[in-house]
Design an enzyme around this catalytic site. Structure first.
Site, mmCIF file in Angstrom:
data_model
loop_
_atom_site.group_PDB
_atom_site.id
_atom_site.type_symbol
_atom_site.label_atom_id
_atom_site.label_comp_id
_atom_site.label_asym_id
_atom_site.label_seq_id
_atom_site.Cartn_x
_atom_site.Cartn_y
_atom_site.Cartn_z
ATOM 1 N N ASP A 182 -45.738 -29.364 56.714
ATOM 2 C CA ASP A 182 -46.723 -28.919 58.516
ATOM 3 C C ASP A 182 -47.598 -30.765 58.567
ATOM 4 O OD1 ASP A 182 -46.538 -27.171 59.978
ATOM 5 O OD2 ASP A 182 -48.547 -26.224 59.246
ATOM 6 N N ASN A 190 -51.343 -33.396 70.235
ATOM 7 C CA ASN A 190 -50.890 -33.083 71.582
ATOM 8 C C ASN A 190 -52.034 -33.479 72.996
ATOM 9 O OD1 ASN A 190 -47.868 -32.624 71.276
ATOM 10 N ND2 ASN A 190 -48.091 -30.657 70.446
ATOM 11 N N ASP A 199 -43.952 -34.772 71.254
ATOM 12 C CA ASP A 199 -42.358 -34.463 71.297
ATOM 13 C C ASP A 199 -41.603 -35.650 70.026
ATOM 14 O OD1 ASP A 199 -42.790 -32.101 72.406
ATOM 15 O OD2 ASP A 199 -41.425 -32.621 74.117
ATOM 16 N N GLU A 226 -44.305 -27.685 64.297
ATOM 17 C CA GLU A 226 -44.254 -29.232 64.101
ATOM 18 C C GLU A 226 -44.335 -29.401 61.907
ATOM 19 O OE1 GLU A 226 -46.958 -26.954 65.486
ATOM 20 O OE2 GLU A 226 -48.548 -26.940 64.217
#
Ligand SMILES: [Mg+2]
Length: 317
Positions: A182, A190, A199, A226
């Site tokens: 993770d 983000n 992204d 993620e």
């Protein structure tokens, strides 16, 4: 197709066509018609064709209907029972007088018929059409197994591969290592750098992992947002865990809003499974997920690793 390395858009190699006919003169006529554009192989009996298919996978098979011993219909059934070859499209080649069998051929799964005497332009047109259809189908199948954002294997691909690897490892008496990864504080990433950068971060992590683990049995997949999942051979799982952490941190993607590091880092759960029992991949993944949770609980940017048969959990940083 090996499932660890998926890619689309590679320049296509020449299509492979297998011609099966008991009469060499027919093989000659067909190969004249198709010469140059394709890679051609031949067999003069059904048995020879099946033998060849064990080591050679064509994109299309031209199959004579009337042959001594195993005829075209029997050979088609045998092709469909050959692992890997079952989906190869088969075109029957038959004389007009045998056309009564047309329906039977389609019912058995042939994709088309070519009538003798052979007309070269018709053979070429039919072959081209069916190769195109097969290419499109292959492409669809492959893209259904790829993650659209990162271009590595997706979760569906991972789940399929895991069942397959598990059974294989079980038969061979070998182990496998499963890892779940993770990206740390990805929401904050983000929020601060924007979704475009997010992204991009996912793509870079995906590509770096995919390029770092390239052995035949290795698989790197995007498992969810993620989250990434890896299937590796069970050799030195501690070293593998270290390597996964290093691959991510060495990208040095700035992440000033992470409490785990100054750059993008990952938390990893890893477990090596030995002497695999009945297929229980769901349970195995749950166990690895619990380890991932442990890695996060103990501060992130680390791996919680457990070897099967041991209760002890190693924390690797
Ligand atoms: Mg014949």
């Amino acid at each position: 197709m090996t499932d660890s390395k998926l890619s689309i858009g590679d320049s296509a190699p020449r299509a492979r066509i297998l011609i099966v006919d008991d009469e060499p003169v027919n093989i000659h006529v067909l190969s004249e018609a198709l010469q140059g554009a394709y890679e051609l192989r031949f067999a003069t009996s059904g048995a020879q064709a099946i033998k060849l298919l064990e080591s050679y996978l064509p994109d299309l098979i031209l199959l004579d209907v009337v042959m001594p011993e195993s005829d075209g219909f029997q050979t088609l059934a045998a092709i469909q029972g050959t692992p890997g070859a079952a989906d190869v499209p088969v075109i029957f080649v038959t004389a007009m007088s045998e056309m009564a069998d047309e329906e039977k051929g389609f019912a058995l799964g042939a994709v088309d018929y070519i009538i003798k005497p052979i007309s070269a332009p018709i053979v070429r047109a039919r072959v081209r059409t069916h190769l195109q259809l097969k290419r499109q189908r292959d492409l669809l199948e492959r893209s259904a197994l790829l993650d659209g954002l990162t271009n590595i294997a997706n979760r569906r691909s991972f789940d399929q591969a895991l069942s397959r690897r598990w059974r294989f490892a079980q038969r061979q008496g070998i182990g496998i290592t499963l890892l779940l990864l993770d990206i740390d504080h990805f929401k904050q990433y983000n929020d601060h750098y924007g979704h475009g950068a997010g992204d991009d971060c996912l793509r870079r992590v995906a590509q770096a992992l995919d390029q770092a683990f390239t052995r035949g049995e290795d698989l790197v997949a995007r498992y969810g947002g993620e989250e990434f999942a890896l299937i590796l051979a069970a050799d030195d799982s501690a070293r593998q865990a270290e390597r996964v952490l290093r691959v991510v941190s060495e990208l040095q993607i700035e992440h000033l809003h992470s409490s785990a590091a100054q750059h993008v880092s990952a938390s990893v759960g890893a477990k090596s499974f030995q002497q695999l029992g009945e297929l229980d991949t769901e349970r195995a993944l749950r166990e690895v997920d619990e380890l991932l949770y442990r890695a996060k609980q103990s501060g992130r940017n680390r791996c919680a690793l457990q070897k099967q048969g041991f209760t002890e959990i190693e924390i690797i940083r």
